[in-house]
Design a protein around this motif. Structure first.
Motif, mmCIF file in Angstrom:
data_model
loop_
_atom_site.group_PDB
_atom_site.id
_atom_site.type_symbol
_atom_site.label_atom_id
_atom_site.label_comp_id
_atom_site.label_asym_id
_atom_site.label_seq_id
_atom_site.Cartn_x
_atom_site.Cartn_y
_atom_site.Cartn_z
ATOM 1 N N LEU A 39 1.287 -1.494 0.132
ATOM 2 C CA LEU A 39 0.131 -0.303 0.036
ATOM 3 C C LEU A 39 1.386 1.367 -0.313
ATOM 4 O O LEU A 39 0.455 2.382 -0.708
ATOM 5 N N GLY A 40 1.798 1.244 0.662
ATOM 6 C CA GLY A 40 2.625 2.551 0.872
ATOM 7 C C GLY A 40 3.141 2.846 -0.568
ATOM 8 O O GLY A 40 3.587 3.625 -1.285
ATOM 9 N N MET A 41 4.336 1.534 -1.727
ATOM 10 C CA MET A 41 4.414 1.489 -2.785
ATOM 11 C C MET A 41 3.132 2.125 -3.458
ATOM 12 O O MET A 41 4.180 3.045 -4.141
ATOM 13 N N LYS A 42 2.479 1.486 -3.554
ATOM 14 C CA LYS A 42 1.075 2.094 -4.643
ATOM 15 C C LYS A 42 1.431 3.496 -4.389
ATOM 16 O O LYS A 42 0.510 3.734 -5.729
ATOM 17 N N THR A 43 0.903 4.737 -3.031
ATOM 18 C CA THR A 43 0.366 5.517 -2.697
ATOM 19 C C THR A 43 1.429 6.464 -3.378
ATOM 20 O O THR A 43 2.056 7.231 -3.778
ATOM 21 N N ALA A 44 3.408 5.778 -2.954
ATOM 22 C CA ALA A 44 4.573 6.938 -3.586
ATOM 23 C C ALA A 44 4.540 6.853 -4.761
ATOM 24 O O ALA A 44 5.150 7.960 -5.578
ATOM 25 N N THR A 45 4.076 5.985 -5.213
ATOM 26 C CA THR A 45 4.223 6.026 -6.806
ATOM 27 C C THR A 45 3.086 5.822 -7.689
ATOM 28 O O THR A 45 3.837 7.074 -8.717
ATOM 29 N N ASN A 46 2.590 6.646 -6.994
ATOM 30 C CA ASN A 46 1.539 7.564 -7.621
ATOM 31 C C ASN A 46 1.510 8.281 -7.259
ATOM 32 O O ASN A 46 1.139 9.797 -7.966
ATOM 33 N N ALA A 47 2.393 9.087 -6.344
ATOM 34 C CA ALA A 47 2.388 10.489 -5.729
ATOM 35 C C ALA A 47 3.727 11.305 -6.614
ATOM 36 O O ALA A 47 3.377 12.656 -6.520
ATOM 37 N N SER A 48 4.229 11.147 -6.890
ATOM 38 C CA SER A 48 6.013 12.100 -6.984
ATOM 39 C C SER A 48 5.500 12.357 -8.285
ATOM 40 O O SER A 48 5.910 13.746 -8.806
ATOM 41 N N ALA A 49 4.416 12.174 -9.575
ATOM 42 C CA ALA A 49 4.232 13.773 -10.046
ATOM 43 C C ALA A 49 3.510 14.128 -9.665
ATOM 44 O O ALA A 49 3.832 15.340 -10.415
ATOM 45 N N ARG A 50 2.413 13.722 -9.054
ATOM 46 C CA ARG A 50 1.656 14.500 -8.683
ATOM 47 C C ARG A 50 2.700 15.706 -7.935
ATOM 48 O O ARG A 50 2.158 17.009 -7.735
ATOM 49 N N THR A 51 3.495 15.199 -6.924
ATOM 50 C CA THR A 51 4.191 16.096 -6.073
ATOM 51 C C THR A 51 4.809 17.099 -7.526
ATOM 52 O O THR A 51 5.420 18.746 -7.373
ATOM 53 N N THR A 52 5.332 16.545 -8.268
ATOM 54 C CA THR A 52 6.246 17.569 -9.567
ATOM 55 C C THR A 52 5.385 18.613 -9.677
ATOM 56 O O THR A 52 5.947 20.057 -10.341
ATOM 57 N N CYS A 53 3.672 18.397 -10.403
ATOM 58 C CA CYS A 53 2.448 19.159 -10.790
ATOM 59 C C CYS A 53 2.526 20.453 -10.035
ATOM 60 O O CYS A 53 2.688 21.176 -9.864
ATOM 61 N N ALA A 54 2.620 19.921 -9.056
ATOM 62 C CA ALA A 54 1.777 20.948 -7.667
ATOM 63 C C ALA A 54 3.451 21.634 -7.410
ATOM 64 O O ALA A 54 2.618 22.981 -6.590
ATOM 65 N N ALA A 55 4.838 21.133 -7.776
ATOM 66 C CA ALA A 55 5.952 21.884 -7.349
ATOM 67 C C ALA A 55 5.814 23.201 -8.196
ATOM 68 O O ALA A 55 6.748 24.321 -8.489
ATOM 69 N N MET A 56 5.074 23.100 -8.945
ATOM 70 C CA MET A 56 4.815 24.184 -10.173
ATOM 71 C C MET A 56 4.183 25.197 -9.834
ATOM 72 O O MET A 56 3.996 26.502 -10.080
#
Length: 718
Positions: free
Chosen positions: A74-91
């Motif tokens: 579950l932790g791995m699934k969430t983390a791999t879903n979050a990376s691109a979303r973090t990049t997008c949020a960092a914009m």
């Protein structure tokens, strides 16, 4: 999941990392599944064939491993879903990126504490309420001593899963990281996370399998082990004085569970406290995380008072003091780790300065700094153990003193929901930076993700320091819990209801104190069995590190050859005319990790059993003490080394002493590469080794109690 993943390119990169991570997990769970089946068969034979194990243990063992593995998934699934979303949020800004990454990391923290408490509470309810109705008399008139020792066994399932996750994940991530750095950054001279590097996707997958799934499984077993060992010691401490006082035993048993439960609520509140402002410095970013962590810790200290008051424990204030000692120790170790690994402080800046004379002095200075960094964590654990042991009355009641040590570990781990979030956040921020680089976004986005990544390096080092500190306290509590398992084995498996204590005569086994156990098994430094155990335990820490670091070297060698091959045979890659074969590098890291993780993991399981069968209980206690003392100091040193070298490199990348691409920068890249297996493979795996050896000893205690003397006598060591 409601947040945007950004452009099509960003989504493609994130999907490639997700697929690689899940492919790795599937392969790892197949290997671990085989090991679990074999161990379960051994436990069934011990329980039903040799009568050297409680018949519930094989099933409790499986649930511990299952929930630990589920947390990793579950932790791995969430983390791999979050990376691109973090990049997008960092914009949008730094705070947006921090919140996405941190709350995704919080999923790992909260599933760990949630499933651990579910497993513990579930087994307790089944054994205490359901079993007496289905199997009357199965657990005797007072079931609590038996229930607590049975429940301890599921900790071995969690420990076994954790070791495979940590070792396998650590080998994977560092094989990919070293391969990507040596060929990409040093030989080819391309930037970190450049899409032309064939190992870049494998590197990003590795961050998740090591620091999300691996760390989650590691702290799952620390968390569960501390609660279970404390519960067992509390019941044993009361039972030694008044075996029939079930009501008081229940109070001491439930205290660590209730405190851990309150910690979950406070962790959630702490998670919502984490936020920052645009343009924040590293120290301000760390302050944002510390606000949540410290707030949760203070909440535990305050909320523990009414819990202990309502439970009406006779020594409630002394127990509260032990909890505060554990909390303080966790915070101190975290802060010391930050000081020695963050480039906001002098130790890491001193390492960066040494780059002016080359990589050799970077490594020398780094080793000196991290050797120095072990002193305060060791002193902190010494003080925490002394306070938590003597405050509840350990001077006159050893078991109650050890209960204090156990509940100090529970206090330290009570805020695990948020503490683990700060660690799991790191690889998400790292992947976000890679996504920004590979997607060729605005440099401002990469600058923000680099800030979050540098913070992640420090929080990862802090998390590892915290994990190692909690492992030391948990292992000490398990050392005492082991003797309770031996007592259970002597009574129920070896049919020894009385023991002949030297100088005292025959004493009922159920009433034998820890001091009398030491006398019965001759556990003194003058006993060669104890000394042999001490040396084996100390050597295990170093040998285990050697195996895991060599494994990284071999797996990284295969990765280096593959990256070089692709650059050599496909010149269009460097010209951006053709795409690298990312999948091939992911497959190499996966196969290497699965192959290399088996030997170190099996040694950790086999050695305690062999030592117990040959050198009996005295040898096992020596083994566990030697492994704990040596492993703790070595683990602190190795975890801090990697963090310090990594952040020294990042300090230079920030524009100091020449900046990116300079000779000084290349010197710190060498230090960072050496430190990678230190901080992400061998160091973090050591604290699992310490606890797994304790858990294996606990689960095989019945076998040792029944057959240890027989084999020792056959070998002439009776």
């Amino acid at each position: 999941m409601k947040q945007s993943e950004g452009t099509e390119v960003m989504r493609e990169i994130a999907q490639a990392v997700r697929e690689g991570a899940m492919a790795y997990l599937r392969q790892q769970y197949k290997v671990v599944g085989i090991v679990f089946v074999v161990l379960c068969v051994i436990f069934l034979i011990m329980a039903f064939g040799l009568n050297a194990q409680n018949k519930v243990v094989p099933f409790a063992f499986l649930t511990g491993g299952f929930f630990s593995g589920l947390c990793g998934f579950l932790g791995m699934k969430t983390a791999t879903n979050a990376s691109a979303r973090t990049t997008c949020a960092a914009m949008e800004g730094l705070n947006s990126g921090l919140r996405i990454a941190f709350r995704a990391g919080a999923v790992m923290g909260l599933v760990v504490v949630g499933f651990a408490l579910l497993d513990i509470a579930g087994w307790f309810l089944i054994l205490y309420y359901l079993f007496p109705k289905i199997f009357p008399g199965f657990l005797g008139t007072n079931p609590l001593p038996q229930i607590t020792v049975i429940m301890l066994s599921f900790g071995m399932g969690a420990s076994t899963q954790a070791l495979f996750a940590r070792v396998g994940g650590g080998i994977y991530t560092k094989a990919a990281d070293v391969g990507a750095d040596l060929v990409g950054k040093v030989e080819a001279g391309i930037p970190e996370d450049d899409p032309r590097n064939p190992a870049v996707i494998a590197d990003n997958v590795g961050d998740n399998v090591g620091d999300v799934a691996g760390m989650g499984a590691d702290l799952y077993e620390s968390y569960a082990g501390s609660i279970l060992a404390t519960a067992a010691l509390g019941v044993a401490a009361v039972a030694a004085k008044d075996h029939g006082n079930i009501a008081l035993q229940l109070k001491y048993l439930s205290a660590p569970m209730i405190i851990a439960g309150i910690g979950v609520i406070l962790s959630i509140l702490g998670i919502y406290m984490v936020r920052t402002k645009e343009g924040a410095t590293m120290r301000q970013l760390m302050g944002s995380l510390n606000l949540g962590i410290n707030g949760s810790a203070i909440g535990i200290a305050i909320c523990s008072i009414p819990v202990l008051w309502i439970l009406d424990l006779p020594n409630r204030w002394q127990i509260w003091g032990a909890i505060v000692a554990g909390l303080a120790a966790g915070l101190i170790i975290g802060k010391v780790t930050e000081i020695f690994t963050s480039h906001d402080y002098e130790p890491t800046r001193g390492i960066a300065r040494q780059a002016e004379t080359g990589p050799a002095t970077v490594i020398i200075e780094g080793i000196a700094v991290v050797m120095e960094s072990t002193a305060i964590p060791v002193l902190t654990i010494i003080v925490a153990v002394a306070v938590s042991f003597y405050l509840p009355g350990g001077a006159t009641d050893t078991l109650m003193g050890l209960y204090g040590v156990g509940i100090a570990a529970v206090g330290m781990l009570a805020t695990l929901g948020i503490t683990l979030a700060t660690d799991a956040y790191g690889p998400i921020a790292d992947n976000a930076g890679a996504n920004a680089q590979m997607s060729e976004l605005d440099p401002n986005v990469r600058q923000r993700t680099d800030q979050l990544d540098a913070l992640g390096n420090t929080t990862a080092a802090t998390g590892k320091g915290f994990a190692i500190g909690s492992a030391a306290l948990t292992a000490l509590a398990l050392l005492a819990a082991y003797l309770e398992e031996v007592r259970y084995g002597l009574i129920h498996m070896a049919d020894k209801t009385q023991l002949d204590i030297p100088g005292e005569g025959m004493v009922d086994t159920v009433k034998v104190s820890i001091t009398q156990f030491m006398s019965y098994y001759n556990v003194t430094l003058m006993n060669p069995k104890v000394l042999i155990g001490l040396f084996i335990g100390s050597a295990m820490a170093f040998y285990f590190c050697a195996l895991t670091m060599k494994a990284v070297g071999r797996a990284a060698g295969a990765m280096v050859q593959e990256v070089r091959r692709q650059f050599r045979e496909r010149p269009g890659i460097m010209k951006r005319e053709e795409k690298p074969d990312y999948a091939r590098c992911v497959a190499i890291s996966t196969a290497g990790a699965q192959r290399e993780m088996i030997l170190p993991s099996l040694i950790a399981i086999i050695v305690p059993v062999i030592v117990g069968l040959v050198f009996n209980v005295a040898g096992v206690l020596g083994l566990l003490a030697g492994g704990l003392a040596t492993g703790f100091v070595l683990a602190v040193m190795m975890a801090n080394a990697g963090g310090a070298w990594d952040n020294a490199k990042k300090y230079i990348e920030g524009g100091e002493y020449g900046g990116k691409g300079s000779d000084n920068h290349n010197a710190t890249i060498v230090g960072d590469t050496v430190g990678d297996p230190f901080k992400d493979t061998s160091g973090p795996s050591l604290n699992i080794l310490i606890k797994l050896m304790s858990m294996v000893s606990v689960v095989f205690a019945g076998l040792i109690a029944k057959y240890g003397d027989v084999i020792g006598n056959l070998l002439g060591m009776g």
